[in-house]
Design an enzyme around this catalytic site. Structure first.
Site, short mmCIF file in Angstrom:
data_model
loop_
_atom_site.label_atom_id
_atom_site.label_comp_id
_atom_site.label_asym_id
_atom_site.label_seq_id
_atom_site.Cartn_x
_atom_site.Cartn_y
_atom_site.Cartn_z
N ASP A 132 28.98 -4.96 0.53
CA ASP A 132 28.83 -5.05 2.50
C ASP A 132 26.95 -5.18 3.50
O ASP A 132 26.96 -3.86 3.22
CB ASP A 132 29.41 -3.94 3.60
CG ASP A 132 29.73 -4.30 4.69
OD1 ASP A 132 29.59 -5.05 5.16
OD2 ASP A 132 30.43 -2.88 5.44
N ARG A 180 28.16 -1.43 15.22
CA ARG A 180 27.18 -1.57 14.57
C ARG A 180 25.82 -1.58 15.24
O ARG A 180 25.25 -2.74 14.99
CB ARG A 180 27.00 -2.22 13.37
CG ARG A 180 28.21 -2.09 11.91
CD ARG A 180 28.85 -0.44 11.54
NE ARG A 180 29.58 -0.09 10.85
CZ ARG A 180 29.96 0.95 10.61
NH1 ARG A 180 29.11 2.33 11.02
NH2 ARG A 180 30.78 1.91 10.61
N ARG A 213 37.32 -14.87 7.89
CA ARG A 213 36.37 -14.50 7.48
C ARG A 213 36.54 -14.19 6.04
O ARG A 213 38.10 -13.92 6.22
CB ARG A 213 36.09 -12.87 8.31
CG ARG A 213 34.53 -13.04 9.31
CD ARG A 213 34.79 -12.17 9.92
NE ARG A 213 33.59 -11.73 9.24
CZ ARG A 213 33.35 -9.55 9.24
NH1 ARG A 213 34.59 -9.56 9.15
NH2 ARG A 213 32.47 -9.37 8.88
N ARG A 273 37.01 -2.94 -5.38
CA ARG A 273 36.09 -3.45 -3.74
C ARG A 273 35.80 -5.03 -4.52
O ARG A 273 35.46 -6.33 -3.37
CB ARG A 273 35.61 -2.81 -3.04
CG ARG A 273 34.57 -3.68 -1.59
CD ARG A 273 34.72 -2.46 -0.92
NE ARG A 273 33.94 -3.05 0.49
CZ ARG A 273 33.56 -2.37 1.44
NH1 ARG A 273 34.08 -1.17 1.71
NH2 ARG A 273 33.02 -2.84 1.89
N GLU A 286 40.40 -4.74 6.73
CA GLU A 286 40.81 -3.08 6.97
C GLU A 286 41.10 -2.83 8.87
O GLU A 286 41.04 -2.92 9.45
CB GLU A 286 38.87 -3.37 7.63
CG GLU A 286 38.28 -2.99 6.65
CD GLU A 286 36.85 -2.67 7.42
OE1 GLU A 286 35.97 -3.20 8.33
OE2 GLU A 286 35.56 -2.98 6.37
N TRP A 316 37.39 3.68 0.67
CA TRP A 316 36.68 2.31 0.95
C TRP A 316 36.60 1.86 -0.27
O TRP A 316 35.64 0.72 -0.05
CB TRP A 316 35.97 2.49 2.20
CG TRP A 316 36.10 2.95 3.01
CD1 TRP A 316 35.82 4.41 4.12
CD2 TRP A 316 37.05 2.81 4.29
NE1 TRP A 316 35.62 4.85 4.70
CE2 TRP A 316 36.67 4.00 4.91
CE3 TRP A 316 37.50 1.17 4.98
CZ2 TRP A 316 37.24 3.56 6.86
CZ3 TRP A 316 37.75 1.07 5.69
CH2 TRP A 316 38.18 2.30 6.84
N LYS A 371 30.49 -12.85 3.07
CA LYS A 371 29.57 -12.23 2.91
C LYS A 371 28.61 -12.97 1.92
O LYS A 371 28.81 -13.14 0.99
CB LYS A 371 29.73 -10.48 3.39
CG LYS A 371 30.21 -10.55 4.34
CD LYS A 371 30.64 -8.54 4.39
CE LYS A 371 30.92 -7.97 5.72
NZ LYS A 371 30.75 -7.08 6.15
N LYS A 391 39.07 -12.24 11.56
CA LYS A 391 38.94 -11.02 10.72
C LYS A 391 40.53 -10.98 11.12
O LYS A 391 40.51 -9.92 11.48
CB LYS A 391 38.27 -10.01 11.07
CG LYS A 391 37.46 -8.44 10.65
CD LYS A 391 37.45 -7.56 10.86
CE LYS A 391 37.32 -6.07 10.09
NZ LYS A 391 36.43 -5.33 10.11
N GLU A 419 22.46 -2.44 9.36
CA GLU A 419 23.66 -1.37 9.33
C GLU A 419 23.04 -0.25 8.14
O GLU A 419 23.31 0.53 7.76
CB GLU A 419 24.77 -1.72 9.15
CG GLU A 419 25.81 -0.76 8.94
CD GLU A 419 27.52 -1.29 8.77
OE1 GLU A 419 27.46 -2.72 9.06
OE2 GLU A 419 28.00 -0.57 8.37
N GLU A 430 14.21 0.16 0.26
CA GLU A 430 15.42 0.05 -1.35
C GLU A 430 14.67 0.68 -1.75
O GLU A 430 15.29 1.65 -2.76
CB GLU A 430 14.67 -1.18 -1.93
CG GLU A 430 15.85 -1.16 -3.59
CD GLU A 430 16.08 -2.65 -3.90
OE1 GLU A 430 15.15 -3.61 -4.54
OE2 GLU A 430 16.72 -2.15 -4.89
N ASN A 463 36.30 -7.01 15.68
CA ASN A 463 37.75 -6.32 15.30
C ASN A 463 37.52 -6.86 16.90
O ASN A 463 37.65 -6.01 17.82
CB ASN A 463 37.15 -4.46 15.45
CG ASN A 463 36.90 -4.53 13.95
OD1 ASN A 463 37.57 -4.87 12.65
ND2 ASN A 463 35.87 -4.25 13.24
#
Lengths: 684, 684
Positions: free
Chosen positions: A370, A165, A324, A341, A291, A546, A365, A287, A398, A516, A207
């Site tokens: 997300d 990202r 996280r 989710r 994922e 997802w 977050k 993390k 992102e 937006e 990650n």
């Protein structure tokens, strides 16, 4: 063509002559420093560099002033001028990072005092900011301390040089699995970060891949120590993202079970190794079970087991674990409408409140999904009474234009921080939860995924620097307004020409709403291309695993997250929030489709239907995007030409791409609903 | 676990004892060869290998037989037995690649005779095929020649080892920008290809990247010559894909303008260099002005200018230029409904008919779009009276399951070849245009994008070998039925057990229709994920720049390509085809949505509406996919276990993924149309 993009808000542009200029010249004849500390020396060097550049005249560095001067020093540092100026001041409430600035006519000096060297550094950066924005300094009487404890930046840089990202080039830490050791750029980065109060940076992607797992071994620790050493001068602690499966992957163990004694010992030994090389190492960002990352679930353990194990290992050295909360089912079947989710972080972590060690900090977050352009605030804020936790923002755009579109995010972050959770009485704002004041957390603060890379201008889009600057300034003091921050940044970056400041400030302040308006209507989110997340694709994430659905059909759109008939997510909120979100009539319309599935013919408070709102906002948004470009073009010649051209190119792309958004979104809903635009505009 | 997947249809399984086995044993005591030619020697070696494996007994290689024997030799080769057996035969119509096989009781031999060594090789492969499929050989009297001149395979292999649209591993020619020079695999590949009559192979991707552009330089020609040498033994000419911009990229020129004398000379010199190293080099395959590849348009020239320049360079050496017609606007605005990609090849090339040199061959994809599961036949077939041209098929299953789903493509290719174009009289079938007989083209035939890679079984899916085999057999003789070809392949691959043959043949023969039924209804196409093209995504290509639209809205779906009200594409056809496609009532329903935009309530000949047809075919298709797996599972134990397990895993994936197709397609159309399934099945 000149280009000050690399220097960013520390470009220290030459000030115009006049009374203020004369005031600065008068005070800044000498800079008085008596302490031999690397951070104070860096502050002094910064001041000399800044003043020389802004005034065209270098202040004289001295230990004993002979006239008007700037003096910097710690209260206990033995500088007699500092001791006299701050005699009798109450300095204990300043904390380790606060500072005082006093103009003292008697002593003929402006004094920057603090309990620690880093307080001095922050004070000097502030004084430079005052001068750079052309403020009076004849009668300064300032006392400033950061509101949040941890003010952190997370890098998602990979050792191969890519940035997950990342929208501003490659990593400036690594390339091709080697450390770049570009000390000049690292130092300039530390200066930029320190100048806005950042005190913690994690330098690798959450990650954690195979080679990055080895960062905590002797193979790579010397390179990391070099970076930590540069950061240290600027008051920044270095953190590493850690791989929960390290005992298996880089150790010789066959398990990473957090309750296994051998695993616990392995991490303790590992922490010892790290701290031998980097004595002030910040700790780990993790993390886990998220994922497809490894985590305690593999062993039938929970997040508290996992985090506490690491906490125990770091505790003797003063390190912390940042764990996280971005945990959800990433293999959801799109046919399954029960799993939501949005519920996941709360469902996972609320039951664990109170089970985490003192040096474990959860990182949550800002929203439950997300980093969408519009989400409600995560209901975990307010729900964790007995647990240290951080807010996680994303400076990287992102889902908000990827630094190709202009989207100044400070207004969004302000809304999040100012949100009332009703957690402890009628007014319990997120910002007071995050800063630790509501529940007296030992660790508190804010982290954010950064937007920088090795692009010459750091952030790809020249105006995206405003987000990086604004993030630091906002979390230092959440009472600053988005507009104030924007203005500061513009003045420091572009100069203080009033017309220019007003124009750019207007562009920044409008940009989030504009983005937006031509992208995601009424809180729906996720209408982007999968994987890279750029550009419109209404069904792009609709059949994904997802958990990212909008359920648009020919009649209507939105996700029913009510307790009464939906996923029950609205019940995770407290007080009025729960009932407001639960009921269609009281739900804030900007989040309407996040909480409710409504027909296209549902009438909004404006009197427009949902479908007409979609059409209107998309037509208007694309027009406003074009207007951003027009405004910018009106500024040609009034700024650094390199900055002008670079931003102009981005705004051209945005204006064109906003039309693509407009047409694809409108066409999708027109084709699906069959409802004509009342204004008869072209839909395909 | 045994696994004969690598040997594929040349695994020469042991035959069962019985009268046929005895017949073979009786005839094959000796193999008589008198000619010392590398191709004839390869044929002899193949025969000995095959018979030894099938019979468990090696025939004796000899120049002078002492009893019953197999004898192979060219008519002019001086073998007295061959001369006697074929005395008085008319052999001139056999052509350079044909062969005769005679069982001659008097001479106590089965003789394979041909005008050339490669004819002998083809004859030997055919004799082995007859024995491998358990046919009588007591009274053979066969005369066979390939119907098509060029029988070509195109590799889309890249020098880095990747394969564009490859679904069976990496390249076996290259890895990491080096030639692998795996002579065993290359030879086995040549054997497989030659056994089904392939006589031309291009070894690199038509998208020629930087390093591959250097293939025609002395740096890489020795490696390529090694491959050409292996191919040569098996009657296969090697071709290279060439970069039109080579004069700039690898030459020192500043232009690639095909009318520039220096450019023309450069290509002539280059051709000379190539032929010095590979005297029987086939020529160039060129993708020009297509999907961002360079081409003559840059210089204001047309395709004839570009192709003829290359033709002129190759002409002295007997080489040819194969120039692809896959030319269309790949930067289309999805809002533009006037541009129709389907029209593009015809619009570009029809006006150039007659302008191409004698050694230029156009290569035309079977359909006007791009290898969809269902397309009409390209209207260019029949429209080019004065131009050499090839059919282009795709053995790689890019849009038909990517060798993870079973899709036997021979029935599709048969339909294309049997299509009546009305180009010259009432019956002008595509296959007779392609084989050159309609207009007497000097060069004619078929090319196809291959489906092989370095996977142990060559094709990823074990049953995808049937497409590779079937392609060769079909274009050798388009009169073979898809069922005959399937049966041959099954017998050679799995053995001759009748139940097994019938079961697998049924699976193969049904598979294309099954794949079509759960994926793309009524010729609509393109409902796949962008880029990788795997898996369902109804709007995946709907807003793309590739000209790939279906225009589904809440009322209906399809592209109006009529002359009357649409893009006019149907007018590119001749005779009855034009009127049939033009009119909704006469348009074949399998192509309904390709040619017409109809409401979901349009009633098909079946009495069902379009929407109900979509629902029905998708429910049924997913069931049939599950049935494929069930059928396969019934065969456990009756075949090589390695093959069994590998194919079973693929069929499991297919069965599951077909459900995903079913649910996503049905849900999309249900949500969009709001029309209930008459059978009340679950749609999401």
């Amino acid at each position: 063509m000149t280009n000050t993009a690399y220097e960013a808000w520390l470009n220290y542009g030459q000030l115009k002559s006049g009374s203020l200029y004369n005031q600065y010249i008068d005070w800044c004849v000498e800079l008085v420093v008596t302490e031999d500390n690397e951070t104070i020396q860096a502050a002094a060097a910064e001041f000399i560099q800044g003043m020389t550049s802004m005034l065209g005249k270098a202040p004289l560095l001295t230990a004993k002033p002979e006239g008007p001067c700037i003096v910097i020093g710690t209260f206990q540092g033995g500088n007699p001028l500092i001791s006299r100026v701050f005699a009798g001041e109450r300095t204990d409430s300043l904390g380790p990072e606060g500072f005082l600035i006093r103009t003292n006519a008697t002593e003929q000096c402006i004094a920057v005092g603090a309990s620690t060297p880093v307080g001095i550094l922050y004070g000097v950066f502030h004084l430079l900011r005052l001068i750079g924005t052309e403020s009076e300094i004849d009668a300064l009487n300032l006392s400033m301390s950061p509101v949040n404890g941890l003010r952190m930046i997370n890098h998602w840089d990979n050792f191969d040089g890519s940035i997950e990202r990342g929208y501003a080039g490659r990593s400036f830490f690594y390339e091709s699995n080697q450390f770049l050791n570009d000390t000049k750029r690292l130092r300039d980065y530390a200066r930029l970060m320190s100048s806005v109060g950042i005190n913690a940076i994690s330098i690798n992607n959450v990650n954690v891949h195979e080679l990055e797992s080895l960062f905590i071994t002797e193979q790579y620790l010397p390179d990391i120590a070099l970076i930590a050493g540069i950061f240290r001068v600027y008051g920044i602690k270095l953190f590493l993202s850690a791989n929960f499966a390290s005992p298996i992957q880089i150790g010789a163990l066959e398990t990473a079970d957090p309750l296994d004694p051998a695993v616990r010992q392995w991490w303790k030994d590992k922490a010892g190794e790290v701290y031998r090389v980097i004595p002030d190492f910040g700790g780990f960002v993790v993390k886990a079970d998220s994922e497809n990352r490894p985590g305690p679930f593999t062993y039938g353990r929970d997040h508290a087991d996992g985090a506490n194990m690491l906490g125990e290992a770091l505790e003797p050295f003063g390190g912390i674990v940042i764990w996280r909360c971005f945990v959800y089912n990433c293999k959801q079947d799109w046919r399954d409408r029960k799993t939501d989710r949005a519920r996941a972080a709360y469902d996972h972590f609320k039951p664990l409140d109170g089970r985490f060690n003192d040096n474990v900090v959860l990182q949550i977050k800002n929203g439950p999904m997300d980093f969408q352009v519009r989400e409600p605030v995560s209901p975990l804020f307010g729900a964790l009474e007995h647990t240290n936790h951080l807010m996680e923002f994303q400076i990287a755009q992102e889902y908000t234009g990827q630094q190709r579109h202009l989207c100044y995010l400070v207004p969004q972050w302000k809304e999040v921080l100012d949100f009332n959770t009703y957690a402890k009485g009628q007014t319990t704002l997120v910002k007071h939860i995050v800063d630790g004041s509501v529940w007296g957390n030992k660790y508190n603060g804010v982290a954010a995924v950064t937007n920088v890379g090795d692009d010459m201008n750091w952030t790809g889009h020249g105006l995206a620097q405003a987000n990086l600057y604004g993030y630091g300034r906002l979390i230092w003091n959440p009472e600053l307004t988005a507009k104030e921050i924007a203005e500061e940044w513009i003045r420091l970056t572009f100069g203080t020409d009033k017309g220019l400041v007003v124009a750019i400030r207007g562009m920044l302040m409008d940009s989030w709403r504009i983005y937006e308006s031509y992208t995601a209507p009424l809180g729906v989110g996720w209408m982007v291309n999968p994987d890279h997340h750029y550009g419109p694709n209404v069904d792009g994430c609709e059949y994904a695993k997802w958990g990212t659905y909008h359920y648009a059909d020919h009649k209507g759109i939105g996700v029913d997250r009510s307790v009464k008939s939906g996923t029950g997510y609205s019940g995770q909120y407290m007080g009025l929030n729960a009932s407001n979100y639960e009921n269609l009539a009281s739900c804030p319309e900007e989040l309407l489709l996040f909480f409710h599935h409504v027909p296209y013919t549902h009438v909004l408070q404006s009197g427009q239907t949902v479908i007409q709102h979609i059409y209107d906002t998309h037509f208007e948004g694309a027009e406003q995007a074009a207007q951003l470009l027009a405004t910018w073009e009106s500024l040609e010649g009034s700024m650094d030409s390199g900055l002008y051209v670079q931003v102009k190119q981005r705004l051209e792309e945005q204006a064109e791409h906003a039309q693509e958004w407009r047409d694809r979104i409108n066409t999708y809903f027109y084709r699906k609903s069959g409802i004509e635009d009342l204004k008869g505009r072209k839909i395909y």
